[in-house]
Design a protein around this motif. Sequence first.
Motif, PDB file in Angstrom:
ATOM      1  N   GLU A 147       0.832  -1.200   0.000  1.00  0.00           N
ATOM      2  CA  GLU A 147       0.000   0.000   0.000  1.00  0.00           C
ATOM      3  C   GLU A 147       0.867   1.252   0.000  1.00  0.00           C
ATOM      4  O   GLU A 147       0.561   2.239  -0.692  1.00  0.00           O
ATOM      5  CB  GLU A 147      -0.916  -0.013   1.224  1.00  0.00           C
ATOM      6  N   GLN A 150       2.105   1.810  -3.464  1.00  0.00           N
ATOM      7  CA  GLN A 150       1.002   2.242  -4.320  1.00  0.00           C
ATOM      8  C   GLN A 150       0.707   3.720  -4.112  1.00  0.00           C
ATOM      9  O   GLN A 150       0.410   4.443  -5.079  1.00  0.00           O
ATOM     10  CB  GLN A 150      -0.240   1.401  -4.027  1.00  0.00           C
ATOM     11  N   ARG A 151       0.798   4.180  -2.892  1.00  0.00           N
ATOM     12  CA  ARG A 151       0.577   5.608  -2.631  1.00  0.00           C
ATOM     13  C   ARG A 151       1.689   6.450  -3.254  1.00  0.00           C
ATOM     14  O   ARG A 151       1.425   7.559  -3.759  1.00  0.00           O
ATOM     15  CB  ARG A 151       0.477   5.859  -1.122  1.00  0.00           C
ATOM     16  N   GLU A 153       3.366   5.600  -5.947  1.00  0.00           N
ATOM     17  CA  GLU A 153       3.130   5.574  -7.397  1.00  0.00           C
ATOM     18  C   GLU A 153       2.013   6.534  -7.786  1.00  0.00           C
ATOM     19  O   GLU A 153       2.101   7.235  -8.806  1.00  0.00           O
ATOM     20  CB  GLU A 153       2.807   4.154  -7.843  1.00  0.00           C
ATOM     21  N   GLN A 154       0.953   6.594  -6.987  1.00  0.00           N
ATOM     22  CA  GLN A 154      -0.126   7.533  -7.243  1.00  0.00           C
ATOM     23  C   GLN A 154       0.374   8.970  -7.134  1.00  0.00           C
ATOM     24  O   GLN A 154       0.029   9.831  -7.957  1.00  0.00           O
ATOM     25  CB  GLN A 154      -1.270   7.302  -6.258  1.00  0.00           C
TER      26      GLN A 154
END
Length: 345
Positions: A147, A150-151, A153-154
């Motif tokens: 997670e 992913q944050r 990458e966002q």
Amino acid sequence: MTDFSNPALQLPLALVLGATGGIGGALAKALLQRGYGVRAMHRRPEEQMSSRPEYEWVGGDAMRASDVLAAAQGASVIVHGVNPPGYRNWGELVLPMIDNTIAAARAVGARILMPGTIYNFGPEAFPLLAEESPQRPVTVKGKIRVELEQRLEQAAQEGVPVIIVRAGDFFGPDAGNNWFAQGLVQPGKPVRFVINPGRRGVGHAWAYLPDVAETFMRLLDRADELPRFSRFHMNGFFDHDGVQMAQAIGRVVGRPEILTFGFPWRLAGLARPFVPLINELHEMRYLWRETIRLENRRLVKFLGEEPQTPIDLAVRTTLQSLGCLPQGPIVNDRASAHVAMADRP
């Protein structure tokens, strides 16, 4: 304490979160050697100023967004090298801290440097981990790390540049919170035996912290050539049969046939309900039961080589730093070390 707010100094500024830790400390040193001014945030900065006067120490807590934002003013790089102490409270601390770092980087226009872990992967991805390997972890920590990335990458998609370098188990000078320092040897004592958490015949990935820091620096030197979200894997020191690290320790301390004992996993399992740290470590046991190696082809293609200090030199420097060997001339990071092309998997 150096005041990097003075514009006459004309130094690019890096904020290091976790400068007293292993990877954060290694990156702070490397950034300083690269010509950056280093600002380090700590909850008790006055305790750090005398031992590390080369950094600008500021007070703050990585869990408070306002503290991180204030510390990040003027920075072009933010190193996110903080982790919950003692492996505890990951669920409550890890994601809020990365959110604060992302918010600060977005506000000041800084690039985030983030060390990755192998916790992100489950056994289905073993033994060879590439950047594109599926991230389907089997532990709570692994899911949190997925997670986290992913944050990041966002955030990169929204304009915040990010460099992630993933490596194996860290070891190196001035780093005590790792398996090498807390498991294999006993800091402050001569090495008479080694405790091996792994199994004979099972390969394991290690990473020497100055090499990891140098890899980050070489990527940072060429950051303009990187995509906004960049992720690289390091081969590091791959212990192909699970005994090479112990043998390197034996050579360095003059005990080529050094006694090696297995880590008491079964006993540790019985202690899990009573010792939180043991419980947290036991969750990651699977990483020692199967061969794990990181594929570094993307890194080598981009840089031409992977920084790699010879293992005996890396082990000697680490043991001297831990007080396990007499203090002789310690090689300062990688300055005098031979740098070789890391073997590709």
